[in-house]
Design a protein around this motif. Structure first.
Motif, PDB file in Angstrom:
ATOM      1  N   TRP A 245      10.442  -4.357  53.229  1.00 30.63           N
ATOM      2  CA  TRP A 245       8.719  -4.546  53.261  1.00 30.63           C
ATOM      3  C   TRP A 245       8.294  -4.845  54.578  1.00 30.63           C
ATOM      4  N   ALA A 246       7.242  -4.529  54.715  1.00 31.18           N
ATOM      5  CA  ALA A 246       6.445  -4.730  55.775  1.00 31.18           C
ATOM      6  C   ALA A 246       6.195  -6.328  55.728  1.00 31.18           C
ATOM      7  N   PRO A 247       5.857  -7.199  57.092  1.00 27.48           N
ATOM      8  CA  PRO A 247       5.835  -8.560  56.964  1.00 27.48           C
ATOM      9  C   PRO A 247       4.426  -8.859  56.333  1.00 27.48           C
ATOM     10  N   ASP A 248       3.500  -8.026  56.322  1.00 32.10           N
ATOM     11  CA  ASP A 248       2.291  -8.361  55.510  1.00 32.10           C
ATOM     12  C   ASP A 248       2.435  -8.034  54.107  1.00 32.10           C
ATOM     13  N   GLY A 249       3.263  -7.644  53.704  1.00 30.33           N
ATOM     14  CA  GLY A 249       3.695  -7.073  52.350  1.00 30.33           C
ATOM     15  C   GLY A 249       2.596  -6.026  51.552  1.00 30.33           C
ATOM     16  N   ARG A 250       1.804  -5.226  52.522  1.00 27.73           N
ATOM     17  CA  ARG A 250       1.197  -3.922  52.213  1.00 27.73           C
ATOM     18  C   ARG A 250       1.864  -2.839  52.140  1.00 27.73           C
ATOM     19  N   SER A 251       3.167  -2.781  52.538  1.00 26.52           N
ATOM     20  CA  SER A 251       3.748  -1.188  52.632  1.00 26.52           C
ATOM     21  C   SER A 251       5.146  -1.437  52.475  1.00 26.52           C
ATOM     22  N   LEU A 252       5.966  -0.524  52.129  1.00 32.56           N
ATOM     23  CA  LEU A 252       7.237  -0.640  51.693  1.00 32.56           C
ATOM     24  C   LEU A 252       7.987   0.636  52.429  1.00 32.56           C
ATOM     25  N   ALA A 253       8.791   0.518  53.350  1.00 34.72           N
ATOM     26  CA  ALA A 253       9.529   1.547  53.977  1.00 34.72           C
ATOM     27  C   ALA A 253      11.102   1.832  53.453  1.00 34.72           C
ATOM     28  N   ALA A 294      14.944  -1.896  58.812  1.00 35.49           N
ATOM     29  CA  ALA A 294      14.104  -3.229  58.840  1.00 35.49           C
ATOM     30  C   ALA A 294      13.009  -3.126  59.667  1.00 35.49           C
ATOM     31  N   HIS A 295      12.082  -3.807  59.281  1.00 33.13           N
ATOM     32  CA  HIS A 295      10.691  -3.985  60.088  1.00 33.13           C
ATOM     33  C   HIS A 295      10.868  -4.934  61.323  1.00 33.13           C
ATOM     34  N   THR A 296      10.222  -4.817  62.319  1.00 36.57           N
ATOM     35  CA  THR A 296      10.208  -5.827  63.358  1.00 36.57           C
ATOM     36  C   THR A 296       9.334  -6.744  62.839  1.00 36.57           C
TER      37      THR A 296
END
Length: 386
Positions: A245-253, A294-296
């Motif tokens: 999950w992106a930290p802002d919750g708007r996208s998914l890798a 993992a997102h930074t």
């Protein structure tokens, strides 16, 4: 034994053999949308489903596959992120039930096992995590929120009709687990094999990936409170892993077939099947596969492993940066499955019954033995997250 149970148990046996190789955020405050990277052509193989009422399921025989779920109209997770707590103090381990073949029998006997909490510095056992009613054992998937206290775990139901269920647990400041909370789905989903699991930064959404009957794979986003779900599918790739999950919750890798890293924009679903915006971030250029992502912490880049080399790639494009090259034993898997803590400074991976901690600032690696109930573990390697 029914054909469905036989297939599920066969899948479990394969997964066991292959393994050898709390409360969600209370306050939901909207975040400012992160800057979007330059647009790229959408992937034609990944489609979203427009919001529609959930299908009515008859009480007759279950047929595969279930229609893609559409009842979650808002899959983004834009609540207040759970705060990172500094260097991780705990990690959770989860594994599939232990499989034994008594005598010359070709039929496996399964011994349930609970997930467990461990001290992050020493690997020592702290406590078993209580299983919710209807869940007999852990499964080999666990995901962590960035606070190092909130975790999502996959569990396995009774052997006669095995399914996978998800539940949340929150740790106290001493590492002791609270009462587990089952995530009850409102849309039917036959979960006998799950590839990966990821918990959003605010703890309100759970993403998971599964194979599709007849080929292809599916990504699902599940609201942990309401149980409503939205699905996307790809028919050109049989495996989707590395959910992040992106930290802002708007996208998914995610990782497509071990060969490409992609990003699904949850804010651009559209109203027709081609409305989702998904783009490739990086393609594999050598023989080594991708597995974990993992997102930074700031959401500007992804940490991934190409084989056993840990690298960082900006989402907006640019050169990759090597963060670490841990040396794994010769019998280790070709790909590296890892968990990055909420600060983005520490990476965790497991080989057999040792936990390896990587400092991403300098690539230094330390390891500790993992104990279960104050004894060494048995069976295949567990999965771990912090």
């Amino acid at each position: 034994m029914s054909s469905r149970s036989s297939a599920a148990l066969a899948g479990l046996a394969l997964a066991v053999l292959a393994a050898g190789c709390a409360d969600p955020a209370a306050d939901r405050v909207s975040l400012v949308s992160a800057a979007q990277p330059p647009a790229s052509p959408p992937l034609p193989s990944l489609t979203a489903v427009s919001p529609q009422p959930s299908p009515v399921v008859s009480s007759g025989p279950v047929r595969h596959p279930f229609p893609l779920a559409t009842s979650l109209a808002e899959p983004m997770a834009t609540g207040t992120p759970l705060a990172a707590t500094g260097s991780p103090r705990f990690f959770l381990s989860a594994r599939a039930p232990l499989a034994h073949f008594p005598g010359k029998s070709k039929t496996a006997v399964f011994t349930p096992v609970p997930p467990a909490v461990h001290n992050a510095e020493t690997g020592s056992f702290i406590a078993n995590i209580p299983l919710p009613p209807g869940v007999e054992s852990s499964w080999h998937l666990v995901a962590a929120a960035r606070d190092n206290r909130t975790f999502a775990i996959a569990g396995w139901t009774e052997p006669k009709n095995p399914d996978i269920r998800f539940f949340l647990v929150r740790l106290g400041e001493d590492g002791q687990p609270g009462k587990p909370v089952v995530v009850t789905q409102t849309d039917p989903d036959d979960l006998t094999l799950v590839y990966d699991l990821a918990l959003s930064a605010d703890g309100t959404r759970l993403a998971y990936s599964t194979p599709l009957i007849g080929g292809g794979a599916k990504i699902s986003v599940l609201d942990v409170t309401t149980g409503r779900r939205r699905d996307w599918k790809t028919l050109t790739h049989s495996m989707v892993r590395g959910l992040s999950w992106a930290p802002d919750g708007r996208s998914l890798a995610y990782v497509l077939g071990g060969r490409a890293i992609a990003l699904l924009d949850l804010a651009r679903l559209g109203t027709d099947p081609e409305g989702a915006a998904s783009r490739i971030i990086k393609n594999a250029t050598g023989a080594m596969p991708f597995e974990s992502l993992a997102h930074t912490p700031d959401g500007s880049a992804l940490i991934y492993a190409s084989g056993h080399t840990v690298e960082r790639v900006p989402l907006a494009g640019g050169p990759t940066q090597v963060l670490a090259r841990p040396e794994l034993p010769p019998d280790a898997s070709l790909s590296l499955r890892f968990s990055v803590d909420g600060t983005g400074e520490h990476l965790l991976y497991v080989h057999k019954w040792r936990a390896y901690r990587v400092a991403l600032a300098d690539g230094a690696v330390t390891s500790v033995p993992i104990t279960v109930d104050e004894r060494p573990g048995e069976g295949g390697s567990p999965r771990a997250a912090w």
